[in-house]
Design an enzyme around this catalytic site. Structure first.
Site, PDB file in Angstrom:
ATOM      1  N   ASP A   3       0.851  -1.180   0.000  1.00 28.50           N
ATOM      2  CA  ASP A   3       0.000   0.000   0.000  1.00 28.50           C
ATOM      3  C   ASP A   3       0.891   1.234   0.000  1.00 28.50           C
ATOM      4  OD1 ASP A   3       0.941   0.122   2.659  1.00 28.50           O
ATOM      5  OD2 ASP A   3      -0.807  -0.973   3.377  1.00 28.50           O
ATOM      6  N   ASP A  19       1.502   5.077   1.722  1.00 29.18           N
ATOM      7  CA  ASP A  19       1.199   5.955   2.841  1.00 29.18           C
ATOM      8  C   ASP A  19       1.642   7.372   2.510  1.00 29.18           C
ATOM      9  OD1 ASP A  19       0.170   3.885   4.403  1.00 29.18           O
ATOM     10  OD2 ASP A  19       2.156   3.365   5.173  1.00 29.18           O
ATOM     11  N   ASP A  52      10.045   2.831  12.647  1.00 35.53           N
ATOM     12  CA  ASP A  52      10.591   1.621  13.248  1.00 35.53           C
ATOM     13  C   ASP A  52      11.991   1.275  12.747  1.00 35.53           C
ATOM     14  OD1 ASP A  52       9.629   1.034  10.707  1.00 35.53           O
ATOM     15  OD2 ASP A  52       8.110  -0.378  11.402  1.00 35.53           O
TER      16      ASP A  52
END
Length: 528
Positions: free
Chosen positions: A117, A119, A196
């Site tokens: 996807d 973002d 992250d």
């Protein structure tokens, strides 16, 4: 006619077994483009440095240089961005807001992979985003984002304003930008500090055609390494879901995990049990339903996470004497190797498929079966319960099965009545395996015979998923009826597969089973 579609069973080149989909090769830039490299070495003059910033300054002898890279040099083209995402970007840009693609989608574009996807992060406030698009909702309490509905898909949009609020735990007032770096650089940098992994800390401005790298992400892409932005122990304590994301990313990309990150995963693996079951299930689904199931299972086993999340499967590894870093294969891994050949991040399956594969494997592990029974069982599923056709085709198979796996017994020449009985028995065993995987008491006892294994009573598969999978196998029964519904043709309809259409899932399941029991390129010496 169905039998014409499935005549693979009595020919050397089965039609049911499609030619393996070409996996996207790992494309890694051999060197960073020598373009705009900002040597802003984070020697900030500001007071009150926050947690993440302090870690970067104190624990890294070499702070990554800030890099601004020409997207064309990296092979990025705006045509690689999906149309709905481009529409959202264009609308926000025309309103005067800054917009960027951020995170894993930028990483995947650099690697020439198809992102799962896209973002977007923008300078617009989320309330402004919601006003801009007629079909838009703000979701999430802890980390709110906008879901913008565009052309039948959902595009996720986050805001720098929200990100600044989220990072207040790390930063206080008075931080100044490093020398020669403007406020926008600092804003982007602070946002990347909250991500992250370094390889997810890339931002792409599709209008200026610049990729911003503040965390050394491009260097780690070149090294094919997964490394946390801040020290791994701190990162995982802040958000233990990052442990599972590290496994998922490494499995999907074929990357290694840095030594420090790997050690922290081992030390903190049990912390993932603090996550909600729905979150755990989502992460496992990302691992098993998007084309990287085999690698994910290997890494989950290597780091002791399989013992916690899928204890029955971990017990199978233990019984087989499978070492944590074992390079060999087994039937479970072979099943998912063939699952992965048919799936991709943009071509996922419904969770009922991988749950059904786990259930079939557990049933075979508990009670090995004649390979012709396994073949006929999968054919009966594919044909919607047409036993006579399934048995007819299975009895004509003249191809050797894969003898590496003790769960698959040599054909014993069963007559039609006995073969039908064995198919029905296998169907009931698979349903029994599904029930066991949903029962907390039985799950907690899966590794009871191995005291050294961590204890877990997590029944990851919820009732709704169990019922869906049982429905998947329900056609294999004595009273299946005469209205057989089977898939016509061999092409996979991935839209149907993703939403769990029974015919489509059964069709793909049959292909997976045949590719496992009767490999296309079976070494003749292996089958002896």
């Amino acid at each position: 006619m169905v039998i014409a579609t499935l005549k693979f069973a009595c020919k050397p080149n089965p039609l049911l077994r499609s030619a393996p989909f070409q996996c996207v090769r790992k494309v890694v830039p051999k060197s960073l483009p020598a373009l705009q490299v900002e040597e802003c070495n984070a020697s900030t003059r500001g007071r009150g440095k926050g947690t993440s910033e302090k870690f970067i300054l104190e624990n890294n002898s070499k702070v990554p240089a800030w890099k601004k890279l020409d997207s064309k040099e990296l092979g990025l083209r705006n045509s690689m961005i999906t149309v709905p995402t481009r529409k959202v970007l264009n609308v926000l840009k025309k309103k005067g807001y800054d917009v960027y693609l951020v995170g894993g989608c930028v990483r995947d574009l650099v690697l020439k992979k198809t992102p799962k996807d896209f973002d977007i992060i923008t300078s617009a406030d989320l309330r402004e985003v919601r006003k801009t698009f007629p079909w838009c909702a703000i979701v999430g309490k802890r980390f709110p984002i906008c879901h913008v509905h565009m052309d039948g898909t959902i595009v996720e949009v986050s805001s720098f304003n929200t990100a600044r609020w989220k990072s207040s735990v790390y930063f206080t007032h008075g931080i100044e930008a490093p020398n020669n770096c403007d406020k926008k650089d600092l804003l982007r940098w602070r946002n990347c500090l909250n991500r992250d992994f370094t390889i997810n800390g890339l931002m792409y401005d599709p209008y200026a055609r610049i990729v911003y790298d503040y965390m050394g992400g491009m260097e780690d892409i070149i090294k094919t390494k997964v490394r946390t932005v801040v020290p791994a122990a701190t990162s995982f304590q802040e958000d233990c879901a990052r442990i599972l994301r590290a496994i998922r990313i490494a499995a999907r990309l074929g990357f290694s995990i840095s030594r420090e990150t790997a050690q922290s995963i081992k030390n903190l693996s049990s912390s993932v049990l603090r996550l909600d079951k729905s979150r755990l299930l989502m992460e496992i689904n990302y691992m098993l339903a998007y084309g990287s199931g085999e690698a994910s299972l290997r890494l989950l086993w290597r780091f002791g996470l399989l013992d916690l999340l899928l204890p029955f499967q971990a017990a199978y590894f233990v019984r087989g004497g499978f070492r944590r870093r074992d390079k060999r294969t087994n039937l479970l891994l072979s099943f998912f190797y063939n699952v992965d050949k048919l799936l991709a991040p943009n071509r996922p399956c419904h969770s009922s498929l991988w749950v059904s594969v786990l259930a079939l494997h557990k049933a075979l592990s508990d009670k090995p079966r004649d390979c012709s029974v396994v073949a006929a069982f999968s054919l009966a599923l594919h044909n919607g319960g047409n036993f006579s056709e399934a048995i007819s085709i299975a009895r004509r198979i003249n191809k050797p099965h894969d003898t590496r796996f003790h769960e698959l017994l040599d054909p014993s020449g069963l007559d039609e009545e006995d073969l039908e009985g064995e198919i029905l028995d296998l169907a009931e065993s698979v349903k029994g395996s599904l029930f066991q995987m949903t029962n907390e008491h039985l799950v907690s006892g899966a590794l009871a015979g191995y005291p050294q294994a961590p204890h877990s009573d997590l029944a990851l598969i919820p009732l709704a998923m169990y019922l869906k999978a049982v429905d998947f196998f329900d056609c294999v029964k004595v009273s299946a009826g005469e209205n057989f519904l089977s898939k016509k043709g061999r092409e996979i309809n991935y839209e149907y597969l993703a939403r769990g259409d029974l015919q489509e899932v059964r069709h793909v399941f049959a292909r997976i089973v045949f590719d496992t029991v009767y490999p296309l390129h079976l070494d003749q010496n292996q089958s002896k």
